[in-house]
Enzyme design. Sequence first.
Site, PDB file in Angstrom:
ATOM      1  N   GLN A  33      38.765  37.703  41.530  1.00  0.00           N
ATOM      2  CA  GLN A  33      39.128  38.448  42.756  1.00  0.00           C
ATOM      3  C   GLN A  33      40.599  38.868  42.696  1.00  0.00           C
ATOM      4  OE1 GLN A  33      38.019  35.358  45.580  1.00  0.00           O
ATOM      5  NE2 GLN A  33      38.979  33.869  44.225  1.00  0.00           N
ATOM      6  N   ASP A  88      43.061  26.636  48.734  1.00  0.00           N
ATOM      7  CA  ASP A  88      44.430  26.449  49.233  1.00  0.00           C
ATOM      8  C   ASP A  88      44.755  24.975  49.460  1.00  0.00           C
ATOM      9  OD1 ASP A  88      42.562  27.849  51.623  1.00  0.00           O
ATOM     10  OD2 ASP A  88      43.348  25.862  52.050  1.00  0.00           O
ATOM     11  N   GLU A 108      36.464  24.461  43.306  1.00  0.00           N
ATOM     12  CA  GLU A 108      36.985  25.815  43.593  1.00  0.00           C
ATOM     13  C   GLU A 108      36.776  26.656  42.332  1.00  0.00           C
ATOM     14  OE1 GLU A 108      38.678  27.960  45.910  1.00  0.00           O
ATOM     15  OE2 GLU A 108      38.420  29.214  44.122  1.00  0.00           O
ATOM     16  N   ASP A 140      32.100  26.654  39.599  1.00  0.00           N
ATOM     17  CA  ASP A 140      31.267  27.322  40.598  1.00  0.00           C
ATOM     18  C   ASP A 140      30.530  26.255  41.414  1.00  0.00           C
ATOM     19  OD1 ASP A 140      29.184  30.294  40.426  1.00  0.00           O
ATOM     20  OD2 ASP A 140      29.378  28.804  42.036  1.00  0.00           O
ATOM     21  N   GLY A 141      30.638  26.363  42.714  1.00  0.00           N
ATOM     22  CA  GLY A 141      30.015  25.357  43.578  1.00  0.00           C
ATOM     23  C   GLY A 141      28.525  25.240  43.368  1.00  0.00           C
ATOM     24  N   ASP A 159      34.058  25.836  52.306  1.00  0.00           N
ATOM     25  CA  ASP A 159      35.113  26.723  52.795  1.00  0.00           C
ATOM     26  C   ASP A 159      35.228  27.882  51.813  1.00  0.00           C
ATOM     27  OD1 ASP A 159      38.748  26.528  53.121  1.00  0.00           O
ATOM     28  OD2 ASP A 159      37.267  27.905  53.988  1.00  0.00           O
ATOM     29  N   SER A 160      34.238  28.750  51.866  1.00  0.00           N
ATOM     30  CA  SER A 160      34.170  29.813  50.853  1.00  0.00           C
ATOM     31  C   SER A 160      34.575  31.153  51.455  1.00  0.00           C
ATOM     32  CB  SER A 160      32.730  29.928  50.337  1.00  0.00           C
ATOM     33  OG  SER A 160      31.921  30.517  51.356  1.00  0.00           O
ATOM     34  N   THR A 161      34.654  32.118  50.598  1.00  0.00           N
ATOM     35  CA  THR A 161      34.797  33.490  51.053  1.00  0.00           C
ATOM     36  C   THR A 161      33.445  33.921  51.640  1.00  0.00           C
ATOM     37  OG1 THR A 161      34.333  33.995  48.735  1.00  0.00           O
ATOM     38  CG2 THR A 161      36.612  34.229  49.458  1.00  0.00           C
ATOM     39  N   ASP A 162      33.382  35.124  52.162  1.00  0.00           N
ATOM     40  CA  ASP A 162      32.129  35.600  52.760  1.00  0.00           C
ATOM     41  C   ASP A 162      31.053  35.790  51.688  1.00  0.00           C
ATOM     42  OD1 ASP A 162      34.113  37.413  55.109  1.00  0.00           O
ATOM     43  OD2 ASP A 162      32.843  35.680  55.507  1.00  0.00           O
TER      44      ASP A 162
HETATM   45  N1  SAM Z   1      39.269  30.061  55.152  1.00  0.00           N
HETATM   46  C1  SAM Z   1      38.819  31.181  54.352  1.00  0.00           C
HETATM   47  C2  SAM Z   1      37.719  31.946  55.030  1.00  0.00           C
HETATM   48  O1  SAM Z   1      37.123  31.436  55.947  1.00  0.00           O
HETATM   49  O2  SAM Z   1      37.492  33.087  54.590  1.00  0.00           O
HETATM   50  C3  SAM Z   1      38.383  30.705  53.012  1.00  0.00           C
HETATM   51  C4  SAM Z   1      39.552  30.181  52.251  1.00  0.00           C
HETATM   52  S1  SAM Z   1      39.329  29.718  50.615  1.00  0.00           S
HETATM   53  C5  SAM Z   1      40.684  30.524  49.911  1.00  0.00           C
HETATM   54  C6  SAM Z   1      37.906  30.548  50.001  1.00  0.00           C
HETATM   55  C7  SAM Z   1      37.705  30.121  48.570  1.00  0.00           C
HETATM   56  O3  SAM Z   1      36.331  30.131  48.184  1.00  0.00           O
HETATM   57  C8  SAM Z   1      38.398  31.047  47.541  1.00  0.00           C
HETATM   58  O4  SAM Z   1      39.474  30.369  46.946  1.00  0.00           O
HETATM   59  C9  SAM Z   1      37.303  31.401  46.525  1.00  0.00           C
HETATM   60  O5  SAM Z   1      37.776  31.454  45.200  1.00  0.00           O
HETATM   61  C10 SAM Z   1      36.332  30.251  46.762  1.00  0.00           C
HETATM   62  N2  SAM Z   1      34.961  30.514  46.286  1.00  0.00           N
HETATM   63  C11 SAM Z   1      34.227  31.643  46.439  1.00  0.00           C
HETATM   64  N3  SAM Z   1      33.032  31.519  45.829  1.00  0.00           N
HETATM   65  C12 SAM Z   1      32.994  30.270  45.264  1.00  0.00           C
HETATM   66  C13 SAM Z   1      32.024  29.563  44.494  1.00  0.00           C
HETATM   67  N4  SAM Z   1      30.844  30.125  44.177  1.00  0.00           N
HETATM   68  N5  SAM Z   1      32.318  28.294  44.100  1.00  0.00           N
HETATM   69  C14 SAM Z   1      33.514  27.727  44.432  1.00  0.00           C
HETATM   70  N6  SAM Z   1      34.497  28.364  45.125  1.00  0.00           N
HETATM   71  C15 SAM Z   1      34.226  29.623  45.554  1.00  0.00           C
END
Ligand code: SAM
Length: 289
Positions: A33, A88, A108, A140-141, A159-162
């Site tokens: 990303q 974070d 993460e 990867d989760g 706590d992932s991205t959308d």
């Molecule tokens: N608080 C924020 C929100 O609600 O949008 C999310 C914050 S956190 C930075 C989101 C994290 O999810 C990112 O660092 C991203 O790299 C991680 N992420 C996305 N897809 C993932 C996956 N499949 N496995 C693990 N981490 C993942």
Amino acid sequence: MPTDNWINETLYPDWGQRFRVTRELARVQSEFQDIAIFESASHGRVMVLDGVIQITEADEFVYQEMLTHVPLLAHGSARNVLIIGAGDGGVLRRVLQHSNVERAVMVEIDGEVIRLSKQFLPGIAGDAWTDPRANVIVGDGIDYVKRAPDASFDAIIVDSTDPIGVGEVLFTDEFYHNCARILTDRGVIVNQCGVPFMQADELRETSLRRGNFFPHVTAYVAAVPTYVGGFMTLGWAAKDASLAATPLEAIRARAAAAGIAGATNYWTPEIHVGAFNLPPYIARHLPKA
Ligand code: SAM
């Protein structure tokens, strides 16, 4: 990055927020990303992933406290906690505030988010990264939950991205099937579920999916200023329906025992209990009980 010292969030095509940028701190295109961290005039330092606001120093406490303290205090005796995403470190820090937590595994996918958060947002995680109970994995989760042993966690915090891009797999049947398998019989999973005023589909569709694997599915709310559109929802799925209805006095007592009482700026026992009382415009997107 910014034009005329402003950055516009790109989450919605027809509406959004913007920040006046006082200093650009990092801009990295990682394997997963586009990562931007900047100093804002209004909210302290801000992290943006693929144009979507993830965290600001000014209001991260709202979100991290509610995503963490609500499931752990509703459970009451969580010892093994899995955190997915949350690069974070804010969720990790708050999980480790719970004295009864013995192990916090954080998975993460993007090591660059962790590296840049440590460098430019050190206050978010504090010293969580070096806590002996913490195990931080870059991966990867969905792969982690596939391999994790049965009944190995009491709580999972996503706590992932959308659900677009790398985050998409964290909202699938396969993911929830494995989360149900690796949770104990009082296990609970919570996940950021968007702002239903603008993203109702995310809450509705993922709640239906969770309902295929968990007997009790609901949501609770938090008012996060920089997740524009009113309340954001935290999706809730549990094997024991009583967790979400834990009485106020029990929550209060558990918070005191866990060392959380008085250490928060948004969460309180009353906010905890009240957060599950959803306004109709949100409740209507949940599966009928
Ligand atoms: N608080 C924020 C929100 O609600 O949008 C999310 C914050 S956190 C930075 C989101 C994290 O999810 C990112 O660092 C991203 O790299 C991680 N992420 C996305 N897809 C993932 C996956 N499949 N496995 C693990 N981490 C993942």
